[in-house]
Design a protein around this motif. Structure first.
Motif, PDB file in Angstrom:
ATOM      1  N   PHE A  11       0.821  -1.210   0.000  1.00 27.51           N
ATOM      2  CA  PHE A  11       0.000   0.000   0.000  1.00 27.51           C
ATOM      3  C   PHE A  11       0.858   1.264   0.000  1.00 27.51           C
ATOM      4  CE2 PHE A  11      -2.839  -3.254   1.595  1.00 27.51           C
ATOM      5  CZ  PHE A  11      -4.023  -2.957   0.938  1.00 27.51           C
ATOM      6  N   GLN A  12       2.162   1.108   0.230  1.00 34.69           N
ATOM      7  CA  GLN A  12       3.067   2.255   0.187  1.00 34.69           C
ATOM      8  C   GLN A  12       3.647   2.484  -1.204  1.00 34.69           C
ATOM      9  OE1 GLN A  12       6.102   1.706   3.185  1.00 34.69           O
ATOM     10  NE2 GLN A  12       4.656   0.887   4.662  1.00 34.69           N
ATOM     11  N   ASN A  13       3.358   1.585  -2.136  1.00 33.90           N
ATOM     12  CA  ASN A  13       3.943   1.675  -3.471  1.00 33.90           C
ATOM     13  C   ASN A  13       3.381   2.878  -4.230  1.00 33.90           C
ATOM     14  OD1 ASN A  13       3.910   0.952  -6.523  1.00 33.90           O
ATOM     15  ND2 ASN A  13       5.434  -0.416  -5.630  1.00 33.90           N
ATOM     16  N   SER A  14       4.262   3.745  -4.698  1.00 35.70           N
ATOM     17  CA  SER A  14       3.808   4.981  -5.340  1.00 35.70           C
ATOM     18  C   SER A  14       3.123   4.729  -6.676  1.00 35.70           C
ATOM     19  CB  SER A  14       4.997   5.939  -5.527  1.00 35.70           C
ATOM     20  OG  SER A  14       5.975   5.359  -6.372  1.00 35.70           O
ATOM     21  N   THR A  15       3.574   3.714  -7.403  1.00 33.28           N
ATOM     22  CA  THR A  15       2.955   3.424  -8.694  1.00 33.28           C
ATOM     23  C   THR A  15       1.502   3.025  -8.531  1.00 33.28           C
ATOM     24  OG1 THR A  15       5.072   2.743  -9.641  1.00 33.28           O
ATOM     25  CG2 THR A  15       3.090   1.985 -10.760  1.00 33.28           C
ATOM     26  N   ILE A  16       1.199   2.288  -7.460  1.00 35.88           N
ATOM     27  CA  ILE A  16      -0.181   1.882  -7.212  1.00 35.88           C
ATOM     28  C   ILE A  16      -1.062   3.108  -7.006  1.00 35.88           C
ATOM     29  CG2 ILE A  16      -1.705   0.687  -5.583  1.00 35.88           C
ATOM     30  CD1 ILE A  16       0.579  -1.287  -5.115  1.00 35.88           C
ATOM     31  N   TRP A  17      -0.559   4.090  -6.272  1.00 36.69           N
ATOM     32  CA  TRP A  17      -1.344   5.302  -6.044  1.00 36.69           C
ATOM     33  C   TRP A  17      -1.488   6.111  -7.324  1.00 36.69           C
ATOM     34  CZ3 TRP A  17      -4.542   6.315  -2.287  1.00 36.69           C
ATOM     35  CH2 TRP A  17      -4.422   5.587  -1.093  1.00 36.69           C
ATOM     36  N   LEU A  18      -0.494   6.049  -8.192  1.00 36.33           N
ATOM     37  CA  LEU A  18      -0.630   6.688  -9.499  1.00 36.33           C
ATOM     38  C   LEU A  18      -1.772   6.051 -10.278  1.00 36.33           C
ATOM     39  CD1 LEU A  18       0.420   8.630 -11.663  1.00 36.33           C
ATOM     40  CD2 LEU A  18       2.093   6.888 -12.314  1.00 36.33           C
ATOM     41  N   ILE A  19      -1.862   4.724 -10.198  1.00 30.50           N
ATOM     42  CA  ILE A  19      -2.946   4.004 -10.865  1.00 30.50           C
ATOM     43  C   ILE A  19      -4.298   4.422 -10.295  1.00 30.50           C
ATOM     44  CG2 ILE A  19      -3.985   1.711 -11.186  1.00 30.50           C
ATOM     45  CD1 ILE A  19      -1.044   0.635 -11.061  1.00 30.50           C
ATOM     46  N   VAL A  20      -4.387   4.463  -8.976  1.00 28.19           N
ATOM     47  CA  VAL A  20      -5.652   4.818  -8.324  1.00 28.19           C
ATOM     48  C   VAL A  20      -6.098   6.215  -8.725  1.00 28.19           C
ATOM     49  CG1 VAL A  20      -6.719   5.300  -6.083  1.00 28.19           C
ATOM     50  CG2 VAL A  20      -5.311   3.255  -6.371  1.00 28.19           C
ATOM     51  N   ILE A  21      -5.160   7.164  -8.724  1.00 26.68           N
ATOM     52  CA  ILE A  21      -5.524   8.539  -9.051  1.00 26.68           C
ATOM     53  C   ILE A  21      -5.905   8.678 -10.517  1.00 26.68           C
ATOM     54  CG2 ILE A  21      -4.656  10.914  -9.130  1.00 26.68           C
ATOM     55  CD1 ILE A  21      -3.026  10.260  -6.630  1.00 26.68           C
ATOM     56  N   ALA A  22      -5.362   7.801 -11.371  1.00 29.46           N
ATOM     57  CA  ALA A  22      -5.768   7.818 -12.786  1.00 29.46           C
ATOM     58  C   ALA A  22      -7.268   7.568 -12.918  1.00 29.46           C
ATOM     59  CB  ALA A  22      -4.981   6.769 -13.574  1.00 29.46           C
ATOM     60  N   PHE A  23      -7.817   6.715 -12.040  1.00 29.79           N
ATOM     61  CA  PHE A  23      -9.264   6.500 -12.043  1.00 29.79           C
ATOM     62  C   PHE A  23     -10.003   7.802 -11.720  1.00 29.79           C
ATOM     63  CE2 PHE A  23      -8.134   2.015 -11.501  1.00 29.79           C
ATOM     64  CZ  PHE A  23      -9.117   1.379 -12.248  1.00 29.79           C
ATOM     65  N   PHE A  24      -9.495   8.543 -10.738  1.00 32.86           N
ATOM     66  CA  PHE A  24     -10.153   9.784 -10.343  1.00 32.86           C
ATOM     67  C   PHE A  24     -10.089  10.832 -11.456  1.00 32.86           C
ATOM     68  CE2 PHE A  24      -8.554   8.485  -5.900  1.00 32.86           C
ATOM     69  CZ  PHE A  24      -9.620   7.618  -5.746  1.00 32.86           C
ATOM     70  N   ILE A  25      -8.939  10.918 -12.129  1.00 36.72           N
ATOM     71  CA  ILE A  25      -8.804  11.845 -13.249  1.00 36.72           C
ATOM     72  C   ILE A  25      -9.807  11.491 -14.344  1.00 36.72           C
ATOM     73  CG2 ILE A  25      -7.253  12.642 -15.082  1.00 36.72           C
ATOM     74  CD1 ILE A  25      -4.940  12.187 -13.081  1.00 36.72           C
ATOM     75  N   SER A  26      -9.949  10.193 -14.574  1.00 36.36           N
ATOM     76  CA  SER A  26     -10.938   9.736 -15.551  1.00 36.36           C
ATOM     77  C   SER A  26     -12.342  10.184 -15.160  1.00 36.36           C
ATOM     78  CB  SER A  26     -10.884   8.207 -15.656  1.00 36.36           C
ATOM     79  OG  SER A  26     -11.936   7.713 -16.447  1.00 36.36           O
ATOM     80  N   ARG A  27     -12.658  10.098 -13.867  1.00 32.10           N
ATOM     81  CA  ARG A  27     -13.974  10.516 -13.384  1.00 32.10           C
ATOM     82  C   ARG A  27     -14.193  12.010 -13.631  1.00 32.10           C
ATOM     83  NH1 ARG A  27     -18.440   8.753 -13.455  1.00 32.10           N
ATOM     84  NH2 ARG A  27     -17.451   6.773 -12.877  1.00 32.10           N
ATOM     85  N   GLY A  28     -13.145  12.820 -13.513  1.00 34.35           N
ATOM     86  CA  GLY A  28     -13.265  14.248 -13.780  1.00 34.35           C
ATOM     87  C   GLY A  28     -13.660  14.527 -15.219  1.00 34.35           C
ATOM     88  N   PHE A  29     -13.056  13.796 -16.151  1.00 38.21           N
ATOM     89  CA  PHE A  29     -13.405  13.959 -17.559  1.00 38.21           C
ATOM     90  C   PHE A  29     -14.878  13.632 -17.805  1.00 38.21           C
ATOM     91  CE2 PHE A  29      -8.905  14.123 -18.394  1.00 38.21           C
ATOM     92  CZ  PHE A  29      -8.800  14.789 -19.607  1.00 38.21           C
ATOM     93  N   ILE A  30     -15.344  12.574 -17.161  1.00 37.27           N
ATOM     94  CA  ILE A  30     -16.716  12.127 -17.388  1.00 37.27           C
ATOM     95  C   ILE A  30     -17.714  13.052 -16.709  1.00 37.27           C
ATOM     96  CG2 ILE A  30     -18.348  10.253 -16.945  1.00 37.27           C
ATOM     97  CD1 ILE A  30     -15.922   8.341 -17.195  1.00 37.27           C
ATOM     98  N   LYS A  31     -17.445  13.408 -15.457  1.00 34.52           N
ATOM     99  CA  LYS A  31     -18.387  14.221 -14.693  1.00 34.52           C
ATOM    100  C   LYS A  31     -18.603  15.596 -15.323  1.00 34.52           C
ATOM    101  CE  LYS A  31     -19.164  16.339 -10.161  1.00 34.52           C
ATOM    102  NZ  LYS A  31     -18.612  16.617  -8.823  1.00 34.52           N
ATOM    103  N   THR A  32     -17.525  16.232 -15.781  1.00 35.86           N
ATOM    104  CA  THR A  32     -17.646  17.577 -16.346  1.00 35.86           C
ATOM    105  C   THR A  32     -18.264  17.578 -17.737  1.00 35.86           C
ATOM    106  OG1 THR A  32     -15.429  17.481 -17.317  1.00 35.86           O
ATOM    107  CG2 THR A  32     -15.623  18.363 -15.075  1.00 35.86           C
ATOM    108  N   GLY A  33     -18.239  16.429 -18.396  1.00 38.68           N
ATOM    109  CA  GLY A  33     -18.703  16.380 -19.776  1.00 38.68           C
ATOM    110  C   GLY A  33     -17.598  16.652 -20.767  1.00 38.68           C
TER     111      GLY A  33
END
Length: 482
Positions: free
Chosen positions: A87-109
């Motif tokens: 859970f301390q692996n930085s690459t894993i958190w990069l992956i997780v945040i990529a999901f959130f960035i994707s959500r921003g694209f979808i939510k805003t239209g």
């Protein structure tokens, strides 16, 4: 209440669970091979049982991961601190945040707007859409050393928006309309673009440095790219064609899509404030991903994961996303759990010496072979040993040097062997849903089942090996590498 209980009971499948546990127990009690510690062997048993569990799914993937973490701690195979280290692996958190960035694209239209622009330009055929995504990745690849940031943060949100535009969504039976095809094509293409440039994936410079230690010569950026150019382009051309044949989209020709897209763009009207904020944050992220790791005035180096956190923070501050949006992104939190468990076990298998033991065993098996066959066999073993890794960087760190040393000792040209292993250090990510940074992002979208992901990945892995050995081999002969 009774219906809810029954629903949750269905998450536990008794027979697959017994099979998974039995495989782990059998391996656990097998005699430990000479040269392998008991601790490493027991961790291997848990790791293999976990992989089996992820394949046959006795429980959801996150639950399987929790059981694996519990097993390593309960059996004292690892301390609980080590068991949670993934859970301390930085690459894993990069992956997780990529999901959130994707959500921003979808939510805003904004994602929908971008999707319609793509449809307007390339919307006549699904195959054309897939090639436009690969071309975009190829253009970005030389400047972006994080393929997770590139594919997960930039390409994937566009795919998701395109898919939803055409009514293709995970979980409702419409995955095969177009979403599954575009998802698989883009992911597989990213493995190729990552191989084509020394600066396209984080572990590539590491491989180049390891090769320098053994060969006592540099692999230049230009020589890396030149040698990869022809086989890389051939692979990129073939991927959509092969998947179009084996895993075709239901929507093949989007007649009237250009006119529809033009009309939809008119209906969307001018950019909203939230879309402008999303664009600004996106450009900031892109700038920092490209230039941040090289060092900026005053700020110094800014890693890819730090950049992702900067982007997420900006999205929260501008209210493009709310904390409620973050909490609801179930795929992100699910990925954090199961990928952390796999990274943890793969990392400690290396630390406990199992990987070096495996490499040494391979050295003995090819000592009397001609260099050509030694190169082919060891490169293929190196490729498919990636089933045991949840990180390309970990795999390169653990096995690249030893395999290169064995191959060159058998008489293979050093630069040729070094480049083949370096290219395979990217291409082998195609086989599983956990073996590279972008994989959990694309697989986690839910468009493709695990079985189909693995079977298509295996077929494409054979294609890559043939292309890079045959087409690449001829090209490398022209370049004088052998």
């Amino acid at each position: 209440m009774q219906d809810v209980t029954k629903k949750h009971d269905k998450e536990v499948k008794v027979i697959p669970l017994l099979i998974t546990l039995s495989i782990g127990v059998v391996i656990w009690f097998l005699p430990t091979p000479s040269g392998v510690t008991e601790q490493a062997w027991h961790l291997l048993a848990i790791f293999i049982a976990t992989i089996v569990g992820l394949i046959i799914k006795p429980l959801p993937m996150g639950s399987v991961a929790i059981l694996a973490i519990m097993a390593t701690g309960l059996t004292k195979t690892l301390s609980i601190d080590d068991a949670l280290s993934g859970f301390q692996n930085s690459t894993i958190w990069l992956i997780v945040i990529a999901f959130f960035i994707s959500r921003g694209f979808i939510k805003t239209g904004l994602g929908t707007r971008i999707a319609y622009l793509f449809v307007k330009k390339f919307g006549k055929k699904t195959l054309g859409l897939s090639y436009s995504l690969l071309a975009s990745d190829l253009i970005l690849a030389p400047a972006m050393p994080s393929n997770t940031a590139r594919a997960g943060g930039i390409i994937f949100p566009i795919i998701r928006s395109l898919s939803e535009t055409f009514g293709s969504r995970p979980g409702d039976g419409t995955e095969r309309k177009i979403g599954a095809f575009l998802t698989k094509v883009a992911f597989q293409g990213d493995m190729v673009t990552s191989a084509m440039f020394m600066t396209a994936m984080a572990a590539n410079p590491l491989a180049a440095n390891l090769a320098k230690d053994i060969l006592k010569t540099d692999i230049s950026w230009t020589s890396w790219a030149a040698a990869a150019l022809v086989p890389g382009l051939v692979s990129l051309i073939l991927i959509p064609l092969v998947l179009y044949k084996l895993y075709p989209p239901e929507i093949k020709e989007t007649k009237g899509a250009t006119e529809l897209a033009t009309q939809k763009l008119k209906e969307l009207g001018p950019l909203k404030r939230s879309e402008k904020s999303m664009i600004a944050v996106f450009l900031l992220i892109l700038f920092l991903w490209i230039f941040g790791e090289k060092g900026l005035p005053i700020l110094g180096e800014i890693g890819a994961t730090t950049t992702a956190f900067i982007g997420l923070s900006a999205l929260l501050l501008t209210q493009v996303l709310t904390w409620s949006d973050i909490k609801k992104e179930e795929n992100a939190w699910d990925t954090l759990t199961w990928f952390s468990a796999l990274v943890m076990m793969a990392t400690h298998l290396d630390k406990l010496g199992l990987i070096s033991w495996f490499s040494n065993r391979m050295k003995d098996s090819v000592s009397d072979m001609a260099w050509v066959w030694g190169l082919v066999i060891l490169a293929v073993v190196y490729f498919y040993s990636h089933y045991f890794f949840a990180s390309a960087t970990a795999h390169v760190s653990a096995m690249y040097s030893s395999f290169l040393a064995v191959i060159t000792a058998a008489g293979a040209p050093g630069m040729l062997a070094a480049l083949i292993l370096a290219y395979f250090s990217n291409l082998y990510g195609c086989i599983t849903h956990y073996g590279s940074g972008p994989a959990p992002v694309f697989f986690g979208s839910g468009y493709i089942t695990q079985g189909k992901w693995w079977s298509l990945g295996l077929i494409l892995s054979v294609m890559h090996i043939v292309v890079w050995f045959v087409i690449g081999g001829l090209w490398w002969k022209v370049l004088g590498l052998w």
